[in-house]
Write a protein that holds these residues in place. Structure first.
Motif, mmCIF file in Angstrom:
data_model
loop_
_atom_site.group_PDB
_atom_site.id
_atom_site.type_symbol
_atom_site.label_atom_id
_atom_site.label_comp_id
_atom_site.label_asym_id
_atom_site.label_seq_id
_atom_site.Cartn_x
_atom_site.Cartn_y
_atom_site.Cartn_z
ATOM 1 N N LYS A 1 41.629 101.974 74.453
ATOM 2 C CA LYS A 1 41.417 103.356 73.862
ATOM 3 C C LYS A 1 42.475 103.578 72.718
ATOM 4 C CE LYS A 1 41.119 108.320 75.383
ATOM 5 N NZ LYS A 1 42.094 108.778 74.524
ATOM 6 N N ALA A 2 43.638 103.178 72.841
ATOM 7 C CA ALA A 2 44.619 103.484 71.903
ATOM 8 C C ALA A 2 44.514 102.715 70.798
ATOM 9 C CB ALA A 2 45.998 103.366 72.448
ATOM 10 N N TRP A 3 43.856 101.450 70.979
ATOM 11 C CA TRP A 3 43.647 100.535 69.693
ATOM 12 C C TRP A 3 42.355 101.038 68.947
ATOM 13 C CZ3 TRP A 3 38.942 97.418 68.832
ATOM 14 C CH2 TRP A 3 39.228 96.837 67.968
ATOM 15 N N GLN A 4 41.337 101.858 69.664
ATOM 16 C CA GLN A 4 40.081 102.155 69.012
ATOM 17 C C GLN A 4 40.696 103.317 68.268
ATOM 18 O OE1 GLN A 4 37.121 101.318 68.918
ATOM 19 N NE2 GLN A 4 36.811 99.679 70.495
ATOM 20 N N GLU A 5 41.459 104.226 68.817
ATOM 21 C CA GLU A 5 41.943 105.447 67.790
ATOM 22 C C GLU A 5 42.672 105.016 66.744
ATOM 23 O OE1 GLU A 5 44.227 107.489 70.889
ATOM 24 O OE2 GLU A 5 42.488 108.206 71.675
ATOM 25 N N MET A 6 43.494 104.012 66.688
ATOM 26 C CA MET A 6 44.133 103.080 65.548
ATOM 27 C C MET A 6 42.897 102.642 64.793
ATOM 28 S SD MET A 6 46.972 103.225 64.247
ATOM 29 C CE MET A 6 47.962 103.438 65.436
ATOM 30 N N LEU A 7 42.059 101.974 65.214
ATOM 31 C CA LEU A 7 41.201 101.281 64.322
ATOM 32 C C LEU A 7 40.540 102.359 63.377
ATOM 33 C CD1 LEU A 7 39.752 98.752 63.534
ATOM 34 C CD2 LEU A 7 38.017 99.291 65.154
ATOM 35 N N VAL A 8 40.223 103.631 63.797
ATOM 36 C CA VAL A 8 39.638 104.683 63.045
ATOM 37 C C VAL A 8 40.571 105.168 61.785
ATOM 38 C CG1 VAL A 8 39.132 107.161 62.899
ATOM 39 C CG2 VAL A 8 38.430 105.859 64.788
ATOM 40 N N LYS A 9 41.882 104.944 62.110
ATOM 41 C CA LYS A 9 43.019 105.164 61.122
ATOM 42 C C LYS A 9 42.853 103.946 59.912
ATOM 43 C CE LYS A 9 45.732 108.126 64.013
ATOM 44 N NZ LYS A 9 47.111 108.242 64.427
ATOM 45 N N GLU A 10 42.745 102.803 60.389
ATOM 46 C CA GLU A 10 42.638 101.708 59.694
ATOM 47 C C GLU A 10 41.596 101.837 58.888
ATOM 48 O OE1 GLU A 10 43.371 98.174 62.089
ATOM 49 O OE2 GLU A 10 45.294 98.503 62.522
ATOM 50 N N LYS A 11 40.397 102.053 59.406
ATOM 51 C CA LYS A 11 39.043 101.999 58.595
ATOM 52 C C LYS A 11 39.261 103.182 57.453
ATOM 53 C CE LYS A 11 35.668 99.940 61.588
ATOM 54 N NZ LYS A 11 35.673 98.746 60.760
ATOM 55 N N GLU A 12 39.963 104.340 57.660
ATOM 56 C CA GLU A 12 40.275 105.416 56.782
ATOM 57 C C GLU A 12 41.154 104.894 55.809
ATOM 58 O OE1 GLU A 12 41.758 108.457 58.895
ATOM 59 O OE2 GLU A 12 39.972 109.169 59.633
ATOM 60 N N HIS A 13 41.913 103.938 56.112
ATOM 61 C CA HIS A 13 42.912 103.315 55.052
ATOM 62 C C HIS A 13 42.013 102.401 54.186
ATOM 63 C CE1 HIS A 13 46.494 101.498 53.352
ATOM 64 N NE2 HIS A 13 46.126 100.302 53.711
ATOM 65 N N THR A 14 41.284 101.524 54.529
ATOM 66 C CA THR A 14 40.429 100.774 54.131
ATOM 67 C C THR A 14 39.745 101.113 52.898
ATOM 68 O OG1 THR A 14 40.495 99.238 55.907
ATOM 69 C CG2 THR A 14 38.749 98.919 54.185
ATOM 70 N N ARG A 15 38.903 102.400 53.518
ATOM 71 C CA ARG A 15 38.224 102.941 52.464
ATOM 72 C C ARG A 15 38.867 103.757 51.334
ATOM 73 N NH1 ARG A 15 35.368 100.749 55.191
ATOM 74 N NH2 ARG A 15 33.605 101.192 56.459
ATOM 75 N N ALA A 16 40.043 104.160 51.626
ATOM 76 C CA ALA A 16 40.918 104.879 50.814
ATOM 77 C C ALA A 16 41.389 103.795 49.707
ATOM 78 C CB ALA A 16 42.237 105.472 51.131
ATOM 79 N N ASP B 1 39.687 101.132 49.012
ATOM 80 C CA ASP B 1 38.565 100.802 48.127
ATOM 81 C C ASP B 1 38.185 101.936 46.865
ATOM 82 O OD1 ASP B 1 37.966 98.406 49.631
ATOM 83 O OD2 ASP B 1 36.477 99.676 50.965
ATOM 84 N N ALA B 2 38.477 103.156 47.541
ATOM 85 C CA ALA B 2 38.408 104.131 46.412
ATOM 86 C C ALA B 2 39.478 104.093 45.316
ATOM 87 C CB ALA B 2 38.505 105.459 47.152
ATOM 88 N N LEU B 3 40.772 103.812 45.647
ATOM 89 C CA LEU B 3 41.645 103.674 44.633
ATOM 90 C C LEU B 3 41.396 102.240 43.821
ATOM 91 C CD1 LEU B 3 44.773 104.091 43.475
ATOM 92 C CD2 LEU B 3 45.379 102.389 45.185
#
Length: 250
Positions: A23-38, A40-42
């Motif tokens: 569960k903790a890893w899934q929550e962190m994965l959401v943040k990691e995907k946000e970082h990846t999208r950011a 890509d946007a940069l």
């Protein structure tokens, strides 16, 4: 090496069950995907940066003698030029370059992948070609093109007192432009194919990228090859990509 005493004094995270850890890893994965999208946007924003025309002629020394900034492209469209400190006033001279620049050189991935995307990586320093020719095999950097700065290039491009990556583009008329610049902590992430390409005006040139109209793009993954197989058709690999694309998550 970290001692057992140091480890014992650490304030460690809690130890949990497998379900809680997942569960903790899934929550962190959401943040990691946000970082990846950011990220890509940069990179997409970099591709829309204005360009600066390079009006001055710059001359470097290479293994075969004098060369221009245009020559450093090696016929490719894009150039990432890193100013590495291998100069007479640097710690370790002449047996070593700057410790930080050397760590960065150790991270450089196989250059064939950049070349496949029409991009050249090169290094430039104030050290002589004679010294550079000794340094490269000693440190395992034989494949990195490494030139000697002979004029005001380093001062003109903000790398006379500190390291940095300058990115250049060659247009259809062989006119050169400065398109981006990365230094300080930005340099620590360089070395991978992706971080170099994300700093260039053309980017990775894959079909999922957000790039300006008319920029070159090819299907994602299909251009990848073993580093000794570029220029060769690989129908089997392309069929693997076709069958897997529906399940791959960007």
């Amino acid at each position: 090496m970290t001692s057992n005493e140091q480890i014992a004094q650490m304030k460690k995270p809690p130890v949990v069950s497998a379900e809680e850890w997942q569960k903790a890893w899934q929550e962190m994965l959401v943040k990691e995907k946000e970082h990846t999208r950011a990220r890509d946007a940069l990179a997409a924003a970099r591709r829309r940066m204005p360009w600066l025309a390079v009006e001055k002629e710059y001359i470097f020394e290479g293994p075969q003698g004098k060369v221009s900034l245009l020559d450093l492209f090696e016929g490719r469209r894009q150039l990432v030029l890193y100013r590495a400190f291998y100069d007479s006033n640097v710690h370790g001279w002449p047996d070593h370059a700057c410790v930080g620049c050397s760590l960065g050189a150790d991270q450089v991935s196989h250059l064939s992948h950049l070349h496949a995307r029409d991009t050249t990586l090169a290094y430039a320093s104030r050290g002589s070609q004679e010294n550079i020719a000794t340094l490269k095999p000693l440190m395992g950097w034989e494949k990195i093109p490494w030139y000697t700065i002979t004029d005001s290039f380093d001062k003109d491009f903000g790398v006379d007192e500190w390291h940095g990556h300058n990115v250049f583009f060659r247009d259809e008329n062989n006119k050169l432009f400065r398109t981006y610049y990365i230094n300080n902590r930005g340099d620590e992430a360089m070395g991978t194919v992706w971080n170099y390409l994300d700093a260039t005006p053309l980017g990775r040139q894959e079909d999922w990228e957000d790039s300006p109209e008319g920029y070159p793009k090819t299907p994602r993954y299909k251009w990848w090859r073993w580093h000794d197989a570029y220029g060769k058709k690989d129908a089997k690999w392309e069929s693997v990509v076709d069958s897997a694309t529906v399940t791959l998550n960007l």
